[in-house]
Write a protein that holds these residues in place. Sequence first.
Motif, mmCIF file in Angstrom:
data_model
loop_
_atom_site.group_PDB
_atom_site.id
_atom_site.type_symbol
_atom_site.label_atom_id
_atom_site.label_comp_id
_atom_site.label_asym_id
_atom_site.label_seq_id
_atom_site.Cartn_x
_atom_site.Cartn_y
_atom_site.Cartn_z
ATOM 1 N N LEU B 136 0.468 -0.991 0.110
ATOM 2 C CA LEU B 136 -0.100 -0.569 -0.610
ATOM 3 C C LEU B 136 0.638 1.370 0.487
ATOM 4 O O LEU B 136 2.136 1.097 0.661
ATOM 5 C CB LEU B 136 -0.939 -0.079 1.164
ATOM 6 C CG LEU B 136 -1.518 -0.930 1.638
ATOM 7 C CD1 LEU B 136 -2.867 -0.879 2.882
ATOM 8 C CD2 LEU B 136 -2.867 -1.350 0.035
ATOM 9 N N SER B 137 0.186 2.237 -0.512
ATOM 10 C CA SER B 137 0.767 3.474 -0.663
ATOM 11 C C SER B 137 0.607 3.687 1.308
ATOM 12 O O SER B 137 0.128 3.389 1.947
ATOM 13 C CB SER B 137 0.609 4.526 -1.623
ATOM 14 O OG SER B 137 -0.657 4.873 -0.965
ATOM 15 N N GLY B 138 1.409 5.332 1.522
ATOM 16 C CA GLY B 138 1.396 5.984 2.755
ATOM 17 C C GLY B 138 0.010 6.649 3.259
ATOM 18 O O GLY B 138 0.134 5.958 4.784
ATOM 19 N N GLY B 139 -0.118 6.911 2.290
ATOM 20 C CA GLY B 139 -1.701 7.320 2.327
ATOM 21 C C GLY B 139 -3.052 6.117 3.003
ATOM 22 O O GLY B 139 -3.833 6.712 3.474
ATOM 23 N N GLN B 140 -2.633 5.006 2.125
ATOM 24 C CA GLN B 140 -3.778 4.036 1.956
ATOM 25 C C GLN B 140 -2.923 3.202 2.942
ATOM 26 O O GLN B 140 -4.379 2.517 4.333
ATOM 27 C CB GLN B 140 -3.991 2.894 1.012
ATOM 28 C CG GLN B 140 -3.970 3.311 -0.226
ATOM 29 C CD GLN B 140 -3.268 2.299 -1.425
ATOM 30 O OE1 GLN B 140 -2.410 1.956 -1.197
ATOM 31 N NE2 GLN B 140 -4.611 2.368 -2.484
#
Lengths: 289, 372
Positions: B136-140
């Motif tokens: 996952l990305s940081g925001g996710q």
Amino acid sequence: MTDVVRTGFRPSRIAIYGVLLLACLVYLIPLIIMLITSFKTPLDIRTGNLLALPTDWTVVGWTKAWSEACTGVQCNGVSGYFWNSFKMTVPAVLISTLLGAFNGYVLSKWKFKGSDLLFGMLLFGCFVPFQVVLLPMAATLGKLGLANTTTGLVLVHVIYGVAFTTLFFRNYYVAIPDALIKAARLDGAGFFTIFFRILLPLSTPIFMVSLIWQFTQIWNDFLFGVVFASGDSQPITVALNNLVNTSTGVKEYNVDMAAAMIAALPTLVVYIVAGKYFIRGLTAGSVKG
Amino acid sequence: MAQLELRDIRKTYAGALDETLKGINIDIASGEFLTLVGPSGCGKSTLMNSIAGLETITGGSIVVDGEDISGMEPKDRDIAMVFQSYALYPTMSVRENIAFGLKIRGMPKEEVRQEVERVADLLQISPLLDKKPSRLSGGQQQRVAMGRALARRPKIYLFDEPLSNLDAKLRVEMRTEIKKLHQRLRTTIVYVTHDQIEAMTLADRIAVLRDGELQQLGTPKEVYDTPENLFVASFMGSPSMSFIEVAIDRSDTGLSVTLEGSDGRRLALPVPAYLENWVGKRVVLGIRPEHISQPDEQKRDNPMVEEGRFTVEVTEPTGPDVIAVIRLNGIDVQCRLDAEHPVEWGEEAELMFDMRKVVFFDPESEKRIRPQ
């Protein structure tokens, strides 16, 4: 384009690879000699060159070493001792690794007053020479009724191994963020749940390091084996020594070499199977994932 | 949702000479969003860990809905926390991460499944449920971390600098989302940050901490407009307030202070009457960039507004505004000017000083001088 060509044939390159190849050869020669000698006939060994390939390939040396060679008064080969070594090594490796994992968990994530001091003192265990503990250990095993048993040997190796395995696991777990433990505590997980559900699944690389290290150490150990085991409970390293030292007429180098290969095979196999984890585990933490 | 009272919280770490928390008193109403803000080392994370039960306090008590929870284990406190590093369990999928706490508390399987789906819908992470956190990305990851906290429906949510690992754009987006979420769910939230803009934008009330002491507790507007002391004044606001040491004079029209520009030109500015007792003494004038601007016709008649010409030393365009630096009494002072009427550095500019909102501090105690 010319650059590439020049890089390929630069004299310094050739020198580097030459030295590396030479080092490789020097390192491998003993193994090569062992292997080819183990497949020679005794006549071949006496008349032929040390480095020459066998004129007649034969596995007589191997079968004799496995089931007929004399180790002292008995002449049943090394097979029994080979299994002895397994019976000693497998439990000792597993127990010391699990204890190390547990110690490492406590010493890194549940620090208490004096836990760093305890860890420091435990590290001394890595530097205590084997010879120092021989007599006290013999007395202890005698009191426990474990003298000359495989269980006794397992105990000795576990005690000696815990210092190393604790070091491995503690340093591995220190790099795992504390926030993970905090999050699990808030989620309601207790001491053991956190260990088994959160940390252990993350520990594969360091488990491999610990398994390989401990397997190699314990399997190859000679001193404890020769001191704390006798007769039927001796590990293969001791049996190999006895086999080589038992002379009945002509020295059968092919049998000696085959027995030595048999003694060395398990550690080789373990390294080949799990070696990539070993490198990965040793470098874990040095590179951010 | 619950009410949280912090009563005289004290914490001294083992072996430390100084107290890390020196008696913190804060009452947090049910459904309130409180931000704890302060520079690093001010004790805000210690206070948050103490509320969660991850640190034991050495004095005082933590009371939730009338019940003293100070001695309880973290798992018994019914508090959830979102960490700066997200602290997602790396070997578990998103679904398992969210369900972990529910399963441990013995929630039946079917309910766990429903709860995970409710939270996933709420945070729009349903498509991610079967992925591992590392994919996952940081925001996710940030969303999943919030989902894990939301799933248990705890009494209190703690956020420990949850946005500081995100890039600037995402940080602003997530900030808005957290605010929306709070407006929808009206949960009690304690939010730690060192970013004063985050503190201002999110909070119902802000608690400013320094060296383990509460400096001020109030609404964002109170903290911004009427800071209790020099520290709070300098910490809140960007660019920050300028502080100029001045003497209070009496003139025909009332009380005034005199500022001197880099070219020696002087300007007398009116100050409020409550400074009567300080006439002839020195005070620290705290003036925010927006208090100095280009002349505005509508304000000109106000007796608390004055104009003067000063040389602009530096200009820093920010887009909507230009921050211009002038020198007053030997100190760099920032002014917020309209970007539509550009000024150049080295030029003189006509500036309007709006003295209605400036604050004054006692140079000795560093406390704000309050109107009587």
